[in-house]
Design an enzyme around this catalytic site. Structure first.
Site, PDB file in Angstrom:
ATOM      1  N   TYR A 141       2.207  -3.962  13.656  1.00  8.09           N
ATOM      2  CA  TYR A 141       1.066  -3.335  12.991  1.00  8.09           C
ATOM      3  C   TYR A 141       0.288  -2.466  13.974  1.00  8.09           C
ATOM      4  O   TYR A 141       0.073  -2.846  15.131  1.00  8.09           O
ATOM      5  CB  TYR A 141       0.148  -4.407  12.403  1.00  8.09           C
ATOM      6  CG  TYR A 141      -0.907  -3.859  11.475  1.00  8.09           C
ATOM      7  CD1 TYR A 141      -0.551  -3.078  10.384  1.00  8.09           C
ATOM      8  CD2 TYR A 141      -2.251  -4.116  11.708  1.00  8.09           C
ATOM      9  CE1 TYR A 141      -1.521  -2.570   9.535  1.00  8.09           C
ATOM     10  CE2 TYR A 141      -3.226  -3.621  10.857  1.00  8.09           C
ATOM     11  CZ  TYR A 141      -2.853  -2.840   9.774  1.00  8.09           C
ATOM     12  OH  TYR A 141      -3.802  -2.327   8.938  1.00  8.09           O
TER      13      TYR A 141
ATOM     14  N   GLU B 253       0.816  -1.220   0.000  1.00  8.03           N
ATOM     15  CA  GLU B 253       0.000   0.000   0.000  1.00  8.03           C
ATOM     16  C   GLU B 253       0.845   1.264   0.000  1.00  8.03           C
ATOM     17  O   GLU B 253       0.610   2.198  -0.757  1.00  8.03           O
ATOM     18  CB  GLU B 253      -0.926   0.032   1.220  1.00  8.03           C
ATOM     19  CG  GLU B 253      -2.126  -0.885   1.125  1.00  8.03           C
ATOM     20  CD  GLU B 253      -3.064  -0.697   2.308  1.00  8.03           C
ATOM     21  OE1 GLU B 253      -3.296   0.463   2.699  1.00  8.03           O
ATOM     22  OE2 GLU B 253      -3.544  -1.713   2.843  1.00  8.03           O
TER      23      GLU B 253
ATOM     24  N   ASP C 240      -2.197  -4.100   3.609  1.00 11.53           N
ATOM     25  CA  ASP C 240      -2.283  -4.196   5.066  1.00 11.53           C
ATOM     26  C   ASP C 240      -3.184  -5.356   5.512  1.00 11.53           C
ATOM     27  O   ASP C 240      -4.168  -5.680   4.839  1.00 11.53           O
ATOM     28  CB  ASP C 240      -2.826  -2.894   5.653  1.00 11.53           C
ATOM     29  CG  ASP C 240      -1.772  -1.792   5.655  1.00 11.53           C
ATOM     30  OD1 ASP C 240      -0.601  -2.084   5.348  1.00 11.53           O
ATOM     31  OD2 ASP C 240      -2.114  -0.642   5.963  1.00 11.53           O
TER      32      ASP C 240
END
Length: 734
Positions: A297, A7, A83
């Protein structure tokens, strides 16, 4: 060549290092497609045909898609590494659709941390696009599009506000209702009573009467205060000291929400800033020529830590702090909400050996602050509690008791992790009880009350919400998801529904008006449980337990009924007339609002589309003319809002100069000779055409090493020339 699509462009540098020359890593830069604005009400959704969506390429993404298509055509394999969440899964699906990849077989990579181990592990075990997760995202997007478009149009037409939405409007309601509590708060006066005892004037606070503890604000009248003063004895018995241990347990590792709250509390960082900083730490920063991801994350609602990390972290604590520092029992995670998904572990540092002190030279101050906060919190969560010894003493007479206490730390515990990473220890009462009091307590001795101090105070209204408290409430009430907390608050600010001063949030009149009307006409949508229940239903779609079409049908049926009622019954706020008539059709002119501000237009819109052009007031630069054409110079403003000086004869003459240059030029014309003693310098070139760009003119500026000529067209032209003395000029002529 194998292609990996991520991304964010920042990830490409980090991941490329792990995969080597045989891989090309490119970025989609977020979403590449979104719902079109065609069809019924511009939804981009065929509500009469099972809510079939129509997608279009997001403007500006054509170049990126072309680059990706070219790379796909040359690649032997394609991996989609967006993601690991609902939005990321949808982006992977959109990419596969746009790039002509087989949805059922294209390889999908997910990793919780951008490390070589995690990336290579994902490469060795690729998965496929989870279409149930995609369906959940698509359902959410369709619901938000329908609510957003229909409600926004209604709000604009009825009450002249800009937008409304499923998550933002309920969040706004929390802020507005809290502000009502503050506005309706009635302050009451009370007395805070303290006594000064003995020769050292030892201070203690009034605590109880006849065993009944004085609650806060209980001494709320002058009469009660006078009664206490009249009944107090002169001599007070010193009761035996009471010692207790205060045990403070460490907090659990960070979730998205708790990180945003703590960053606000510690550093006054907004939720938006914290989210942006965390994203950079997750994607990787450049260290010694290589990119290194520092944390896991960042969009998570779990407090769980991976087992392999726990083993490493426990060993790290043992070696650094010793066996006594390590928590005696395993970390117990807990659910902060029924909607916790636990798909990803908590936010934590990737490499404990890369300490904040080592990272500091590679990070900006704000990045460093957030990294050391995450680092300290993670270690602290695995360590022993902090233990303080609290010693209290009570002084009694005639049924009245005064109390004082002191605290001494006996086990620093998890606070050592904070201290080692630049955080001061938590504030504690380190006041030592006087030796006189300690001795009297041993013998049940007495001490005299020397003076009674009392201070009249007022109860205070609840504190206004800030970024951190709103994020906490959003999580508690199930409003939105970790990925939307920061953007929701930001949207409310952009819509002028709330004002943020130092991240303290106050609703505007527009915000209050929106909530008032939505609560009245859309009670289901504005109910706090509605958003929570919707998120739960979206989770069921993700798990394959609920049909996307069934959920959308139920939602749309209920929503359209409320919408129809609101359209018919919501009172329309009339436009305010200006007192003038339209020069085109003669109808009254009225004030209207747009996202660019207030303007004047015809009340007969859309039949008459007259809009009054704002008369521009041109401010002339005093005593200045254009060096190119001799016309007056005026102040102007660029599209970016930057002020500059330009020729009044534009566009025939395009001369411009910066305000900085003008201030220096004016100084040279008026004061510079006095202040800089330029009588010995040749200033004859001042205001002549710049020899380099031919557009600006030479002005005299003062630098660190004296005065010099510079081009007025700076920074476009950086020409400079030494200011020569008159004597040197004469020598040249001779």
């Amino acid at each position: 060549m194998k292609l990996v699509i991520v991304e964010s462009p920042n990830k490409t540098h980090t991941i490329s290092q792990f995969l080597g020359k045989d891989y090309l890593v490119l970025a989609s830069v977020g979403h590449v497609r979104d719902l079109a604005t065609s069809g019924k009400n511009g939804f981009g959704v065929d509500v009469d045909n099972n809510f079939t969506p129509t997608y279009k390429i997001i403007p500006g993404k054509q170049k990126i898609i072309k680059q990706l298509k070219d790379a796909v055509s040359k690649a032997s394999e394609v991996y989609l590494a967006t993601d690991p969440d609902r939005e990321g899964e949808a982006i992977a699906w959109h990419l596969a659709s746009v790039l002509g990849l087989d949805i059922s077989s294209v390889k999908r990579l997910t990793f919780n941390a951008i490390t070589k181990h995690e990336v290579l592990l994902a490469m060795s075990k690729p998965s496929h696009i989870d279409m149930d997760l995609v369906a959940s995202q698509e359902t959410r997007r369709i619901i938000d599009r329908i609510i957003g478009f229909d409600l926004s149009e209604l709000m604009k037409s009825k009450i002249k506000t800009r937008s409304a939405g499923r998550v933002q409007s309920v969040t706004l309601r929390m802020i507005v209702e809290h502000q009502k509590e503050i506005d309706s708060f009635i302050s009451k006066n009370y007395y805070d009573v303290k006594g000064l005892f003995g020769s050292n004037l030892f201070e203690a606070s009034l605590y109880s009467k006849d065993g009944n503890i004085f609650k806060p604000y209980s001494i709320d009248s002058k009469e009660k205060l006078e009664e206490i003063k009249a009944n107090l004895g002169k001599e007070f018995k010193v009761e035996p000291l009471i010692e207790t241990q205060k045990v403070t347990k460490p907090k659990l590792p960070f979730t998205t929400s708790s990180l945003q709250q703590e960053a606000f509390s510690r550093f006054n960082y907004s939720a938006k800033l914290t989210s942006s900083l965390a994203q950079r730490l997750f994607e990787g920063v450049e260290i010694n020529g290589e990119f290194k991801a520092l944390i896991t994350y960042i969009r998570t609602d779990s407090t769980r830590l991976a087992n392999d990390f726990l083993e490493v972290a426990n060993q790290y604590i043992l070696s650094k702090y010793g066996p006594s520092a390590l928590a005696s029992s395993p970390l117990k995670t807990k659910k902060t909400s029924e909607l916790v998904q636990d798909a990803h572990e908590a936010i934590r540092p990737i490499d404990l050996n890369f300490t904040p002190s080592m990272a500091k030279e590679y990070l900006s101050n704000s990045l460093y602050n957030l990294y050391r906060l995450i680092y300290a919190r993670t270690l602290a969560s695995l360590m022993q509690p902090k233990i303080d010894l609290v010693t209290s003493v009570r002084l009694s007479s005639n049924g009245y008791v005064f109390k004082s206490e002191a605290s001494k730390n006996i086990e620093l515990g998890f606070m050592q992790a904070y201290k080692d990473n630049g955080f001061a220890s938590e504030k504690s009462n380190t006041k030592k009880l006087p030796d006189e009091i300690v001795e009297l307590a041993k013998t049940n001795g007495t001490i005299s009350l020397e003076k009674l101090n009392y201070e009249e105070k007022s109860t205070q209204p609840p504190s206004k919400y800030n970024d951190g408290s709103v994020v906490r409430l959003m999580e508690e009430k199930g409003i939105g998801r970790p990925s939307t907390y920061a953007s929701t608050i930001s949207t409310l600010e952009q819509r002028d529904y709330i004002e943020s001063e130092k991240n303290i949030l106050t609703p505007t009149e527009s915000g209050k008006l929106v909530v008032e009307n939505l609560v009245k006409y859309f009670p289901n949508l504005m109910d706090y449980s509605y958003t929570r229940d919707m998120e739960a239903k979206l989770e069921q779609v993700k798990e394959g337990g609920t049909s996307k079409v069934d959920l959308l049908s139920d939602f749309y049926s209920s929503f359209t009924k409320e919408l129809a009622f609101a359209k018919e019954n919501m009172e329309k706020i009339p436009d305010v007339p200006t007192g003038e008539n339209c020069p085109v059709c003669g109808s009254p002119l009225v004030y209207k609002k747009s996202k660019y501000g207030q303007f004047v237009a015809c009340s007969n819109y859309p039949k008459c589309k007259y809009v009054q052009k704002e008369e521009k007031v041109v401010e002339e630069v005093p005593n200045r003319t254009c060096p190119n054409c001799g016309s007056k110079l005026v102040y102007r403003t660029s599209k970016k809002g930057q002020k500059f000086i330009g020729c009044s004869n534009f566009p025939k003459c395009r001369y411009i100069e910066s305000l900085e240059t003008n201030s220096n030029s004016e100084a040279s014309n008026q004061n510079i000779q006095d202040s800089q003693n330029l009588e010995n310098f040749d200033t004859s070139l001042e205001n002549t055409t710049c020899p380099r760009c031919k557009k600006g003119h030479l002005v005299i500026k003062k630098g660190r090493y004296g005065s010099f000529y510079a081009c007025s067209n700076f920074p476009r032209c950086r020409y400079t020339q030494k200011l020569e003395t008159k004597d040197s000029k004469k020598d040249e002529n001779n």
